[in-house]
Design an enzyme around this catalytic site. Structure first.
Site, PDB file in Angstrom:
ATOM      1  N   ASN A 148      -0.967  14.588  -8.409  1.00 41.83           N
ATOM      2  CA  ASN A 148      -1.756  14.612  -7.022  1.00 41.83           C
ATOM      3  C   ASN A 148      -1.188  15.812  -6.163  1.00 41.83           C
ATOM      4  O   ASN A 148      -1.944  16.359  -5.382  1.00 41.83           O
ATOM      5  CB  ASN A 148      -1.787  13.401  -6.407  1.00 41.83           C
ATOM      6  CG  ASN A 148      -2.663  12.520  -6.923  1.00 41.83           C
ATOM      7  OD1 ASN A 148      -3.574  12.725  -7.796  1.00 41.83           O
ATOM      8  ND2 ASN A 148      -2.662  11.112  -6.844  1.00 41.83           N
ATOM      9  N   HIS A 150       2.172   5.254 -12.199  1.00 42.68           N
ATOM     10  CA  HIS A 150       0.953   5.587 -11.806  1.00 42.68           C
ATOM     11  C   HIS A 150      -0.250   5.766 -12.864  1.00 42.68           C
ATOM     12  O   HIS A 150      -0.213   6.500 -13.775  1.00 42.68           O
ATOM     13  CB  HIS A 150       0.997   6.868 -11.098  1.00 42.68           C
ATOM     14  CG  HIS A 150      -0.359   7.809 -10.412  1.00 42.68           C
ATOM     15  ND1 HIS A 150      -0.360   9.087 -10.308  1.00 42.68           N
ATOM     16  CD2 HIS A 150      -1.339   7.050 -10.216  1.00 42.68           C
ATOM     17  CE1 HIS A 150      -1.556   9.415 -10.027  1.00 42.68           C
ATOM     18  NE2 HIS A 150      -2.233   8.054  -9.743  1.00 42.68           N
ATOM     19  N   GLU A 162       2.033   8.201 -15.016  1.00 42.97           N
ATOM     20  CA  GLU A 162       3.167   9.012 -14.522  1.00 42.97           C
ATOM     21  C   GLU A 162       4.245   7.803 -14.274  1.00 42.97           C
ATOM     22  O   GLU A 162       4.016   6.981 -13.470  1.00 42.97           O
ATOM     23  CB  GLU A 162       2.682   9.634 -13.091  1.00 42.97           C
ATOM     24  CG  GLU A 162       2.208  10.989 -13.275  1.00 42.97           C
ATOM     25  CD  GLU A 162       1.843  11.761 -12.039  1.00 42.97           C
ATOM     26  OE1 GLU A 162       2.331  12.969 -11.678  1.00 42.97           O
ATOM     27  OE2 GLU A 162       1.144  11.138 -11.074  1.00 42.97           O
ATOM     28  N   SER A 190      -0.266   6.366  -6.263  1.00 38.78           N
ATOM     29  CA  SER A 190      -0.748   7.638  -6.605  1.00 38.78           C
ATOM     30  C   SER A 190       0.024   8.538  -6.077  1.00 38.78           C
ATOM     31  O   SER A 190      -0.167   9.800  -6.152  1.00 38.78           O
ATOM     32  CB  SER A 190      -2.117   7.640  -6.596  1.00 38.78           C
ATOM     33  OG  SER A 190      -2.622   7.863  -5.122  1.00 38.78           O
TER      34      SER A 190
END
Ligand code: 3H9
Length: 703
Positions: free
Chosen positions: A485, A435, A447, A414
């Site tokens: 993130n 991800h 992602e 992540s």
């Protein structure tokens, strides 16, 4: 003019073929072609009937969406073309060869008869774009199939296959074989039976039967409130269908439709949803990777780790029929992980969403192992162990030894450095990040993280794999936190500061819920587990005084054994078996005590400030992500945030929303908060300042 309609004659039949690749939307040339073709056929005494079909895979995919919001388009309008068709004294047969959506189906509803290929989907998906069927669909469909069915069809926006459309009464016949020949044969049959035209506008039996039945509309409103909360278009659709039922004069109903359509067109939700339609397609385009880059075949997969993420990823493969080998450290962990997958599928069965046979089929695609040797035949191996770079690098070293030549090695990280993992192998060109978002079998976003040495083929293959898995892939550069993130970090930090300065977690969550996100930051923390950060800090030996102030409350809750939903207590109290948390005065007291310990004077913070302070750092960080080249375009960020983090669809995503707010006002507020609160979040991104100075928005960067 864009698009055309070919006109030819087949004996006494005029055949008109809509041609506007790839999906035949009703662009200017098509509207003009429909108008001209019917006019020509009407003026030709040798022609007795008209057949309209589409070239290629679609009949007509609807209005040309790119024209909405643009300046007035050329040629005849759609209504003029449809009026010409509807007043035709010669019968018109729509030969629906493929997709007939929106305005495309409305064209067919203006024809006297409709025949369709068995595989042709028909639908009125306008509601998904914040619109309503504005070419007579809300008036003609109730006349054809009754108000209740019409409302269900238009409000869902979901397409149905031709045989189902026949059962509903939308098409007259489903034709196997050549659809043009089928359409011509149908036209000849109509002529043989007297050449009667059939204008839906003149049919009133169905709407008369519904007249005065208020319950139909009350039910529709209740359904729209449940399924499409906060959406503008559904109410407009209901008002149009009400007009179709209660207003005997067809043209008056059409006037209501026109008025409601104009309101939808002017509404910001329409602009946002159409932005998303194009954005979803745009993110698949990678400027430096040509569309015809060869992609590898992914016929089998392996997943390392069968915890929450690994299990969900394995299900994603099995769900689309790709066999997957799942590796765990020991037989117990493997049994546990596979057991969770089976239970997840069984829940689907108990909800009637899947049959027991389908579960067996999917489970049969999963093979468990504890040996790396068993991964050698997989076309892709996805590592999904917990976030620890050393461990991931070690695993990539092992994969390098067992994976077959050409296999893709992906990490479900992540935010960790994909290049470091690539360096642990002798084949960095096949290493890439994937991800997934939790629960991975449900969430649409992936992602895809491009390493410095990831090959074009690896990137193209994984982007396509996302689509195969029924997900949406967005390419990100390899930098801490990637796109999503990295932005989330700024958002949660702000939320943490706001509660220390005077708001409660419940105020913050309620403001974010009111904005349309399903979860506020504290509800999200409770779901994910407060203990993750707390444990990581303990393991790393962080001293209490060095814990970031925004994590102090969470750590105190953990000291009390309140880890979130998993312990039924976190920021909220969760009554037995419930996921809906209740506020807890003890938590408010704990927050106030923490503010006092830190010497922070609490003050009232307005809901407006809470919202801006949570969302504007997302925009500022998004601008930095663009500057750094981590996201290709602003729309890539919008797609990530909507599909991975619950940003409301109707806003178009954070970057589109920022443009709608006005970047100058966003920047002014960022500067104002910077003066009051300081900190990195409020240092304006140079790109943001540049755009404001030039009077432009993020939209100008779309290319
Ligand atoms: C409407 O009709 C309003 C009326 O009621 C009232 C009027 C007054 N316009 O999706 P794909 C492009 S509202 C312009 O990748 P697929 C798309 O951007 C409309 N462009 O293919 C893409 O371009 P690119 C109601 C359109 O096979 C390319 O075509 N209709 C349109 O996976 C290929 O598209 C809808 O909402 C359009 N209408 O799926 C239908 N449609 O290659 C919207 C597509 O440059 N469309 N493009 O990226 C769809 O649902 C899917 O595109 C469809 C094909 C199922 C048709």
């Amino acid at each position: 003019m864009k698009g055309t309609v070919h006109y030819e004659t087949r004996g006494n039949i005029a055949l008109m073929t809509v041609d506007n690749p790839p999906v035949n939307p009703l662009s200017s040339g098509v509207r003009q072609g429909l108008f001209d073709g019917v006019q020509t056929a009407l003026g030709d005494d040798a022609i007795e009937a008209i057949v309209i079909t589409g070239a290629g895979r679609a009949f007509i995919a609807g209005a040309d969406i790119s024209e909405f919001g643009a300046s007035a388009s050329e040629g005849v309008g759609l209504h003029e073309a449809l009026t010409m068709m509807e007043h035709s004294t010669k019968p018109i047969v729509a030969a629906i060869n493929g997709t007939a959506f929106g305005g495309g189906l409305e064209v067919a509803l203006c024809c006297d008869y409709r025949v369709a290929s068995p595989g042709a989907p028909v639908g009125l998906p306008e509601v998904k774009l914040g619109l309503l069927p504005g070419a007579g669909g809300t008036q003609r469909l109730p006349r054809l199939i009754g108000a209740e069915k019409a409302l269900g069809f238009i409000l869902s926006g979901d397409p149905i296959p031709a045989p189902q459309a026949k059962a509903l009464g939308i098409v007259d016949d489903v034709v196997d074989g050549d659809i043009v020949e089928g359409g011509i044969a149908f036209a000849k049959k109509v002529l043989a039976e007297g050449g009667r035209t059939r204008k839906i506008r003149d049919e009133s039996a169905k709407v008369e039967a519904d007249r005065g039945n208020a319950q139909i509309f009350a039910d529709a409103r209740a359904q729209a409130a449940r399924r499409m909360r906060g959406r503008f278009a559904p109410e407009m659709i209901i008002q149009c269908v009400e007009a179709a039922v209660n207003e005997p004069d067809f043209d008056k109903g059409m006037a209501v439709e026109r008025e409601c359509f104009a309101k939808c067109l002017a509404h910001p939700q329409r602009a946002a949803l159409i932005h998303l339609f194009f954005a979803e397609r745009e993110v698949a385009k990678i400027p430096d990777i040509s569309r015809d880059t060869p992609v590898g075949k992914i016929g089998s997969a392996a997943v390392i780790g069968c915890g929450t993420m690994g299990g969900g990823i394995s299900m994603s493969f099995a769900n689309v029929g790709i066999p997957v080998t799942v590796l765990e450290m020991n037989p117990e962990a493997l049994d546990k992980g596979l057991g969770v997958i089976k239970r997840n599928y069984d829940i689907q069965v108990s909800r009637g969403r899947m049959t027991a046979e389908e579960v067996d089929k999917r489970m049969s695609l999963l093979t468990g192992t504890t040996s790396y040797e068993d991964l050698g035949s997989a076309d892709i191996i996805v590592e999904a162990v917990y976030e620890n770079l050393d461990l991931k690098c070690e695993i990539f070293g092992k994969l390098d030894k067992v994976a077959k030549a050409g296999a893709i090695l992906a990490s479900n990280t992540s935010g960790l450095d994909v290049d470091k993992m690539a360096d642990a192998t002798s084949r960095p060109e096949v290493v890439i990040g994937m991800h997934f978002f939790s629960p991975a079998n449900v969430m649409r976003l992936v992602e895809v993280v491009r390493g410095a040495k990831s090959s074009h083929q690896t990137i193209a293959t994984v982007m396509k794999l996302g689509r195969t898995l029924n997900k949406i892939s967005v390419l990100s550069g390899n930098a801490p936190g990637f796109i999503g993130n990295r932005m989330l970090g700024q958002y949660t930090r702000q939320a943490g500061e706001i509660i220390l300065q005077g708001a409660t977690p419940y105020q913050v969550d309620s403001v974010i819920n009111g904005f349309g996100m399903p979860m506020g930051p504290f509800q999200m923390n409770d779901l994910v587990g407060l203990d993750l950060g707390w444990r990581a800090r303990k393991l790393a030996g962080v001293k209490p005084e060095d814990v970031p102030i925004t994590a102090r409350v969470a750590d105190k809750l953990c000291e009390l054994g309140r880890f979130g939903q998993k312990t039924s207590r976190g920021y909220y109290i969760y009554p037995e078996g419930s996921r809906a948390g209740q506020p807890d005065p003890e938590v408010v007291a704990l927050v106030e005590q923490t503010s006092a310990e830190l010497g922070i004077e609490r003050h009232k913070i307005s809901d407006e400030e809470v919202l801006k302070r949570c969302l504007y750092p997302l925009i500022n960080e998004g601008a930095r992500i663009l500057e750094d080249g981590i996201a290709i375009r602003p729309c890539d960020i919008d797609i990530v945030y909507i599909n991975g983090y619950g940003f409301p669809e109707v806003t178009g995503g954070p970057m589109f929303w920022a443009d709608q707010q006005g970047l100058d006002t966003v920047l002014a507020d960022i500067k104002r908060f910077g003066e009051i609160y300081g900190g990195d979040a409020w240092k304006p991104a140079p790109l943001l300042e540049k755009l404001v100075a030039e009077g432009k928005g993020f939209g100008s960067l779309q290319g």
